[in-house]
Enzyme design. Structure first.
Site, short mmCIF file in Angstrom:
data_model
loop_
_atom_site.label_atom_id
_atom_site.label_comp_id
_atom_site.label_asym_id
_atom_site.label_seq_id
_atom_site.Cartn_x
_atom_site.Cartn_y
_atom_site.Cartn_z
N MET A 142 32.30 46.08 35.12
CA MET A 142 31.99 46.29 36.38
C MET A 142 32.27 47.51 37.36
O MET A 142 32.36 47.45 38.50
CB MET A 142 32.23 44.98 37.29
CG MET A 142 31.92 43.49 36.55
SD MET A 142 32.80 41.96 37.48
CE MET A 142 32.53 40.81 36.07
N SER A 143 32.58 48.37 36.64
CA SER A 143 33.08 49.54 37.37
C SER A 143 32.67 50.77 36.59
O SER A 143 31.82 50.97 35.70
CB SER A 143 34.71 49.56 37.31
OG SER A 143 35.42 49.70 36.13
N HIS A 169 39.68 36.17 34.87
CA HIS A 169 40.05 37.36 34.95
C HIS A 169 41.86 37.47 34.65
O HIS A 169 42.30 38.68 34.38
CB HIS A 169 40.06 37.64 36.74
CG HIS A 169 40.48 39.14 37.09
ND1 HIS A 169 39.60 40.18 36.71
CD2 HIS A 169 41.65 39.25 37.94
CE1 HIS A 169 40.40 41.13 37.20
NE2 HIS A 169 41.48 40.66 37.78
N ASN A 213 38.55 41.03 26.27
CA ASN A 213 37.92 39.87 25.96
C ASN A 213 36.52 39.99 25.42
O ASN A 213 36.14 41.28 25.26
CB ASN A 213 37.68 39.12 27.24
CG ASN A 213 36.88 39.76 28.25
OD1 ASN A 213 37.05 40.66 29.07
ND2 ASN A 213 35.51 39.33 28.12
N HIS A 261 45.16 45.50 40.41
CA HIS A 261 45.01 46.82 41.02
C HIS A 261 46.02 47.18 41.99
O HIS A 261 45.95 46.46 43.14
CB HIS A 261 43.35 46.76 41.68
CG HIS A 261 42.42 46.94 40.43
ND1 HIS A 261 41.97 48.15 39.90
CD2 HIS A 261 41.90 45.74 40.02
CE1 HIS A 261 40.92 47.75 39.07
NE2 HIS A 261 41.07 46.24 38.90
N TYR A 287 31.65 45.00 43.88
CA TYR A 287 31.59 43.61 44.36
C TYR A 287 32.35 43.12 45.20
O TYR A 287 32.33 41.96 45.70
CB TYR A 287 31.65 42.75 42.99
CG TYR A 287 33.05 43.04 42.51
CD1 TYR A 287 34.01 42.31 43.08
CD2 TYR A 287 32.96 43.67 41.17
CE1 TYR A 287 35.13 42.58 42.27
CE2 TYR A 287 34.38 43.83 40.40
CZ TYR A 287 35.52 43.14 40.96
OH TYR A 287 36.68 43.37 40.56
N GLU A 288 33.11 44.05 45.86
CA GLU A 288 34.11 43.87 47.06
C GLU A 288 33.45 44.00 48.37
O GLU A 288 33.72 43.70 49.41
CB GLU A 288 35.21 44.67 46.71
CG GLU A 288 36.31 44.36 45.94
CD GLU A 288 37.39 45.64 45.65
OE1 GLU A 288 38.42 45.34 46.55
OE2 GLU A 288 37.42 46.34 44.81
N HIS A 339 35.66 48.24 44.02
CA HIS A 339 34.45 47.79 43.19
C HIS A 339 33.18 47.44 44.07
O HIS A 339 33.44 47.19 45.31
CB HIS A 339 34.53 46.72 42.30
CG HIS A 339 35.93 46.68 41.37
ND1 HIS A 339 37.21 46.67 41.89
CD2 HIS A 339 35.87 47.05 40.26
CE1 HIS A 339 37.94 46.78 40.79
NE2 HIS A 339 37.37 47.10 39.58
N SER A 390 41.71 47.28 35.58
CA SER A 390 42.29 45.95 35.79
C SER A 390 43.25 45.63 34.62
O SER A 390 43.20 45.90 33.40
CB SER A 390 41.29 44.65 35.62
OG SER A 390 40.57 44.88 36.73
N ALA A 433 38.84 47.80 31.99
CA ALA A 433 38.93 46.48 31.22
C ALA A 433 37.45 46.19 31.02
O ALA A 433 36.59 46.10 31.96
CB ALA A 433 39.69 45.21 31.96
#
Length: 252
Positions: free
Chosen positions: A194-195, A230, A218, A50, A74-75, A72, A19, A102
């Protein structure tokens, strides 16, 4: 450009950009590009930051394949679907891959905007791309120690801060709670995202050499008086992409 152009280039090294890190390709240069949707088994990401394309670049005259974005879990995809790009790279003859992301910083000696070299990971996503059979693969050294040494040496030469640490992968898409971050710290995590982990598992299962780099975009929840967004993650990633591009060019 067509897929045949990527195939004829015979890239042995690939990079996956997370990201906000897509602008790395602007620094490395673009020789050819193909949208994910034009590659069998791949599809465009639904996540801002992306671009969803494969880019062919050259570093010191050598072809390097870059995935500008990723899918991802979560998609709504399976771990096998998420890692289709890794299998495609392997089919092209790619032998080594740099996985970038990220991430939220957990270890307080690090700083937002800096890079962390992944030494190991915690797979807390509840799945793996190897589901479906007795695919037993050793994961004692997912992230190449030899390659890490090269990155550290290059960073020292560039006088660039480069941390080392453990990356924890959670499912998302919601950010972690402060309690979850305290749990992750207890488990030994230095950064969270998350990846990356499904791709690292798939790449190692295929015999590919893996390096992992987290851009600390962050602070993780509860560590600072802030909320997570995000758009801010993408903005910090864009600002720090120049540093990442310099490091990749120096090593590759």
């Amino acid at each position: 450009m067509s897929l045949s152009h990527l195939q004829s280039a015979c890239p042995e090294t690939a990079i996956v950009l997370g990201s906000g890190l897509g602008s790395v390709v602007d620094d490395l240069g673009i020789e050819a590009e193909v949208p994910f949707a034009d590659v069998p088994g791949l599809s465009a990401s639904t996540v801002p930051g992306h671009a969803g394309r494969l880019v062919l670049s050259r570093i010191s005259g050598k072809a390097v394949l870059i995935a500008q974005g990723r899918r991802h879990l979560y998609e709504g995809l399976s771990a096998y679907e998420v890692t289709a790009s890794i299998r495609f790279m392997h089919e092209l003859g790619v032998k080594r891959v740099v996985l970038t992301n990220a991430a939220g910083a957990i270890k307080e000696s690090m700083a937002v905007g800096e890079l962390m070299l992944i030494t190991d990971h915690l797979n807390l996503q509840g799945t793996t791309p190897l589901l479906g059979g007795p695919h037993f693969h050793d994961m004692s050294e997912v992230y190449s120690a030899t390659w890490r040494d090269r990155f550290l040496a290059a960073a020292a030469k560039l006088q660039m801060p480069l941390h080392e640490g453990v990356y924890a992968a959670l499912l998302g898409p919601q950010y972690e709670t402060p309690a979850e971050i305290r749990m992750l710290r207890t488990l030994g995590a230095d950064a969270v995202g998350m990846s990356t982990v499904p791709e690292a598992i798939q790449a190692r299962a295929l015999g590919m050499e893996v390096a992992g780099i987290s851009m600390l975009t962050n602070w993780a929840a509860g560590l600072k008086p802030q909320t997570l967004d995000h758009s801010e993650v993408v903005a910090v990633g864009k600002q720090a992409s120049v540093q990442l591009a310099k490091l990749l060019a120096a090593v590759l």
